[in-house]
Motif scaffolding. Structure first.
Motif, PDB file in Angstrom:
ATOM      1  N   ILE A  11     -12.778  -8.259 -14.453  1.00 47.71           N
ATOM      2  CA  ILE A  11     -12.207  -8.607 -13.159  1.00 47.71           C
ATOM      3  C   ILE A  11     -11.984  -7.328 -12.373  1.00 47.71           C
ATOM      4  CG2 ILE A  11     -10.134  -9.464 -11.988  1.00 47.71           C
ATOM      5  CD1 ILE A  11      -9.995 -11.689 -13.987  1.00 47.71           C
ATOM      6  N   CYS A  12     -12.384  -7.380 -11.119  1.00 47.13           N
ATOM      7  CA  CYS A  12     -12.156  -6.273 -10.211  1.00 47.13           C
ATOM      8  C   CYS A  12     -10.794  -6.464  -9.561  1.00 47.13           C
ATOM      9  CB  CYS A  12     -13.255  -6.252  -9.143  1.00 47.13           C
ATOM     10  SG  CYS A  12     -13.028  -4.963  -7.922  1.00 47.13           S
ATOM     11  N   VAL A  13      -9.967  -5.435  -9.617  1.00 49.11           N
ATOM     12  CA  VAL A  13      -8.639  -5.507  -9.017  1.00 49.11           C
ATOM     13  C   VAL A  13      -8.546  -4.463  -7.919  1.00 49.11           C
ATOM     14  CG1 VAL A  13      -6.160  -5.291  -9.400  1.00 49.11           C
ATOM     15  CG2 VAL A  13      -7.602  -6.338 -11.159  1.00 49.11           C
ATOM     16  N   TYR A  14      -8.164  -4.940  -6.741  1.00 50.56           N
ATOM     17  CA  TYR A  14      -7.924  -4.079  -5.594  1.00 50.56           C
ATOM     18  C   TYR A  14      -6.417  -3.894  -5.465  1.00 50.56           C
ATOM     19  CZ  TYR A  14     -12.603  -5.882  -4.450  1.00 50.56           C
ATOM     20  OH  TYR A  14     -13.921  -6.257  -4.490  1.00 50.56           O
ATOM     21  N   CYS A  15      -5.985  -2.654  -5.288  1.00 45.66           N
ATOM     22  CA  CYS A  15      -4.551  -2.394  -5.140  1.00 45.66           C
ATOM     23  C   CYS A  15      -4.349  -1.004  -4.556  1.00 45.66           C
ATOM     24  CB  CYS A  15      -3.824  -2.540  -6.476  1.00 45.66           C
ATOM     25  SG  CYS A  15      -4.472  -1.541  -7.824  1.00 45.66           S
ATOM     26  N   GLY A  16      -3.106  -0.697  -4.238  1.00 43.47           N
ATOM     27  CA  GLY A  16      -2.788   0.556  -3.579  1.00 43.47           C
ATOM     28  C   GLY A  16      -3.011   1.788  -4.436  1.00 43.47           C
ATOM     29  N   SER A  17      -3.571   2.834  -3.817  1.00 42.15           N
ATOM     30  CA  SER A  17      -3.732   4.107  -4.524  1.00 42.15           C
ATOM     31  C   SER A  17      -2.511   4.993  -4.345  1.00 42.15           C
ATOM     32  CB  SER A  17      -4.984   4.832  -4.025  1.00 42.15           C
ATOM     33  OG  SER A  17      -4.872   5.120  -2.651  1.00 42.15           O
ATOM     34  N   SER A  18      -1.576   4.546  -3.510  1.00 43.95           N
ATOM     35  CA  SER A  18      -0.328   5.276  -3.368  1.00 43.95           C
ATOM     36  C   SER A  18       0.804   4.427  -3.945  1.00 43.95           C
ATOM     37  CB  SER A  18      -0.046   5.613  -1.901  1.00 43.95           C
ATOM     38  OG  SER A  18      -0.008   4.434  -1.139  1.00 43.95           O
ATOM     39  N   SER A  19       1.868   5.082  -4.289  1.00 48.64           N
ATOM     40  CA  SER A  19       2.991   4.375  -4.891  1.00 48.64           C
ATOM     41  C   SER A  19       3.874   3.777  -3.810  1.00 48.64           C
ATOM     42  CB  SER A  19       3.830   5.332  -5.738  1.00 48.64           C
ATOM     43  OG  SER A  19       3.070   5.789  -6.828  1.00 48.64           O
ATOM     44  N   SER A  20       4.417   2.622  -4.115  1.00 44.02           N
ATOM     45  CA  SER A  20       5.383   1.985  -3.228  1.00 44.02           C
ATOM     46  C   SER A  20       6.777   2.391  -3.685  1.00 44.02           C
ATOM     47  CB  SER A  20       5.222   0.466  -3.317  1.00 44.02           C
ATOM     48  OG  SER A  20       6.321  -0.184  -2.745  1.00 44.02           O
TER      49      SER A  20
ATOM     50  N   VAL B 155      -9.341  -9.703  -7.588  1.00 40.17           N
ATOM     51  CA  VAL B 155      -7.903  -9.917  -7.409  1.00 40.17           C
ATOM     52  C   VAL B 155      -7.347  -8.824  -6.509  1.00 40.17           C
ATOM     53  CG1 VAL B 155      -5.652  -9.893  -8.568  1.00 40.17           C
ATOM     54  CG2 VAL B 155      -7.596 -11.047  -9.636  1.00 40.17           C
ATOM     55  N   ALA B 156      -6.478  -9.226  -5.591  1.00 34.97           N
ATOM     56  CA  ALA B 156      -5.729  -8.262  -4.789  1.00 34.97           C
ATOM     57  C   ALA B 156      -4.287  -8.256  -5.262  1.00 34.97           C
ATOM     58  CB  ALA B 156      -5.787  -8.626  -3.306  1.00 34.97           C
ATOM     59  N   LEU B 157      -3.834  -7.102  -5.704  1.00 31.06           N
ATOM     60  CA  LEU B 157      -2.423  -6.860  -5.941  1.00 31.06           C
ATOM     61  C   LEU B 157      -1.876  -6.297  -4.628  1.00 31.06           C
ATOM     62  CD1 LEU B 157      -2.453  -5.149  -9.472  1.00 31.06           C
ATOM     63  CD2 LEU B 157      -2.150  -7.556  -8.926  1.00 31.06           C
ATOM     64  N   PRO B 158      -0.581  -6.129  -4.501  1.00 27.01           N
ATOM     65  CA  PRO B 158      -0.059  -5.542  -3.266  1.00 27.01           C
ATOM     66  C   PRO B 158      -0.712  -4.189  -2.968  1.00 27.01           C
ATOM     67  CG  PRO B 158       1.715  -6.545  -4.470  1.00 27.01           C
ATOM     68  CD  PRO B 158       0.510  -6.601  -5.373  1.00 27.01           C
ATOM     69  N   GLY B 159      -1.027  -4.012  -1.711  1.00 29.80           N
ATOM     70  CA  GLY B 159      -1.661  -2.780  -1.260  1.00 29.80           C
ATOM     71  C   GLY B 159      -1.753  -2.777   0.249  1.00 29.80           C
ATOM     72  N   GLY B 160      -2.415  -1.783   0.783  1.00 32.65           N
ATOM     73  CA  GLY B 160      -2.495  -1.612   2.224  1.00 32.65           C
ATOM     74  C   GLY B 160      -3.830  -2.040   2.807  1.00 32.65           C
ATOM     75  N   ILE B 161      -4.258  -1.309   3.825  1.00 28.43           N
ATOM     76  CA  ILE B 161      -5.462  -1.666   4.575  1.00 28.43           C
ATOM     77  C   ILE B 161      -6.697  -1.676   3.688  1.00 28.43           C
ATOM     78  CG2 ILE B 161      -7.022  -0.885   6.425  1.00 28.43           C
ATOM     79  CD1 ILE B 161      -4.476   0.094   7.906  1.00 28.43           C
ATOM     80  N   GLY B 162      -6.856  -0.670   2.835  1.00 29.56           N
ATOM     81  CA  GLY B 162      -8.032  -0.624   1.951  1.00 29.56           C
ATOM     82  C   GLY B 162      -8.088  -1.813   1.015  1.00 29.56           C
ATOM     83  N   THR B 163      -6.951  -2.188   0.458  1.00 27.28           N
ATOM     84  CA  THR B 163      -6.874  -3.343  -0.436  1.00 27.28           C
ATOM     85  C   THR B 163      -7.298  -4.602   0.296  1.00 27.28           C
ATOM     86  OG1 THR B 163      -5.082  -2.317  -1.685  1.00 27.28           O
ATOM     87  CG2 THR B 163      -5.317  -4.711  -1.883  1.00 27.28           C
ATOM     88  N   GLN B 164      -6.784  -4.783   1.511  1.00 26.43           N
ATOM     89  CA  GLN B 164      -7.108  -5.987   2.285  1.00 26.43           C
ATOM     90  C   GLN B 164      -8.582  -6.003   2.671  1.00 26.43           C
ATOM     91  OE1 GLN B 164      -4.652  -7.997   1.849  1.00 26.43           O
ATOM     92  NE2 GLN B 164      -3.607  -6.191   1.076  1.00 26.43           N
ATOM     93  N   GLU B 165      -9.097  -4.847   3.067  1.00 28.57           N
ATOM     94  CA  GLU B 165     -10.519  -4.764   3.424  1.00 28.57           C
ATOM     95  C   GLU B 165     -11.388  -5.206   2.244  1.00 28.57           C
ATOM     96  OE1 GLU B 165     -13.946  -1.405   4.286  1.00 28.57           O
ATOM     97  OE2 GLU B 165     -11.926  -0.774   3.755  1.00 28.57           O
ATOM     98  N   GLU B 166     -11.059  -4.720   1.067  1.00 27.45           N
ATOM     99  CA  GLU B 166     -11.880  -5.006  -0.111  1.00 27.45           C
ATOM    100  C   GLU B 166     -11.833  -6.483  -0.507  1.00 27.45           C
ATOM    101  OE1 GLU B 166     -11.615  -0.597  -2.185  1.00 27.45           O
ATOM    102  OE2 GLU B 166      -9.947  -1.990  -2.441  1.00 27.45           O
ATOM    103  N   ILE B 167     -10.644  -7.067  -0.576  1.00 28.86           N
ATOM    104  CA  ILE B 167     -10.565  -8.475  -0.984  1.00 28.86           C
ATOM    105  C   ILE B 167     -11.153  -9.384   0.085  1.00 28.86           C
ATOM    106  CG2 ILE B 167      -8.192  -8.869  -0.200  1.00 28.86           C
ATOM    107  CD1 ILE B 167      -9.811 -10.357  -3.387  1.00 28.86           C
TER     108      ILE B 167
END
Length: 184
Positions: free
Chosen positions: A4-13, A102-114
């Motif tokens: 499974i491909c998971v998209y998520c933030g590369s920075s910490s929240s 799957v999209a975990l919480p993230g920003g613009i890049g995460t949303q673009e990918e999913i």
């Protein structure tokens, strides 16, 4: 499902619940013997996810574009690290390697990918599940958007069925295992 491909933030929240959710998702992947495909970075929610899969004995494939190696350090302990020429090639490679997205919480890049994965599913380019792990209501407003777009006629009922949403990793992965694409 193999990976499974998971998209998520590369920075910490600043909110630790997102890293905790990534770790819980990782444990669920390993228990189901599903490998992880992700963006390859060692920081942020991405790093937490990869660390947890590796610590639990799972397989992790990172895909990182050469163009961002100056700003994002690749995770040093991955099962496999693949580099690509660009971010677009990265998304293409991740799609080729995965059986679900799957999209975990993230920003613009995460949303673009999913959203790109959903767009490809809409056009029948793949028939794999695409879902959002809705941690602590993070994706509530996006789900509302999809529901409204469906109600207004911009998204067909079949296209709305492409968007899977769950609050727990086990619920989301159970949905993935039973998934049949409404697009033929």
């Amino acid at each position: 499902m193999k990976r499974i491909c998971v998209y998520c933030g590369s920075s910490s929240s600043a909110v630790p619940i997102y890293s905790e959710a990534a770790q819980a998702f990782a444990v669920e992947l390993v228990e189901r013997e599903i490998g992880l495909v992700y963006g390859g970075a060692k920081g942020g929610v991405m790093g937490s996810l990869a660390d947890a899969v590796l610590e639990a004995g799972g397989n992790v494939t990172g895909v990182i574009p050469e163009t961002i190696l100056d700003t994002e350090e690749p995770h040093p302990g991955l099962t496999e690290l693949r580099t690509t020429e660009s971010k677009d090639k990265r998304k293409q490679r991740m799609t080729e390697l995965a059986d679900g997205f799957v999209a975990l919480p993230g920003g613009i890049g995460t949303q673009e990918e999913i959203l790109q994965s959903l767009g490809r599913a809409k056009h029948g380019e793949h028939h794999d599940p695409c879902g959002f792990l809705n941690v602590d209501g993070y994706y509530d407003s996006l789900v509302e958007f999809f529901d409204n777009a469906n109600m207004e006629g911009f998204i067909s009922p079949e296209q709305r069925e492409l968007v899977l949403v769950a609050e727990t990793p086990s619920e989301l992965l159970d949905t993935f295992e039973q998934y049949e694409s409404p697009i033929v």
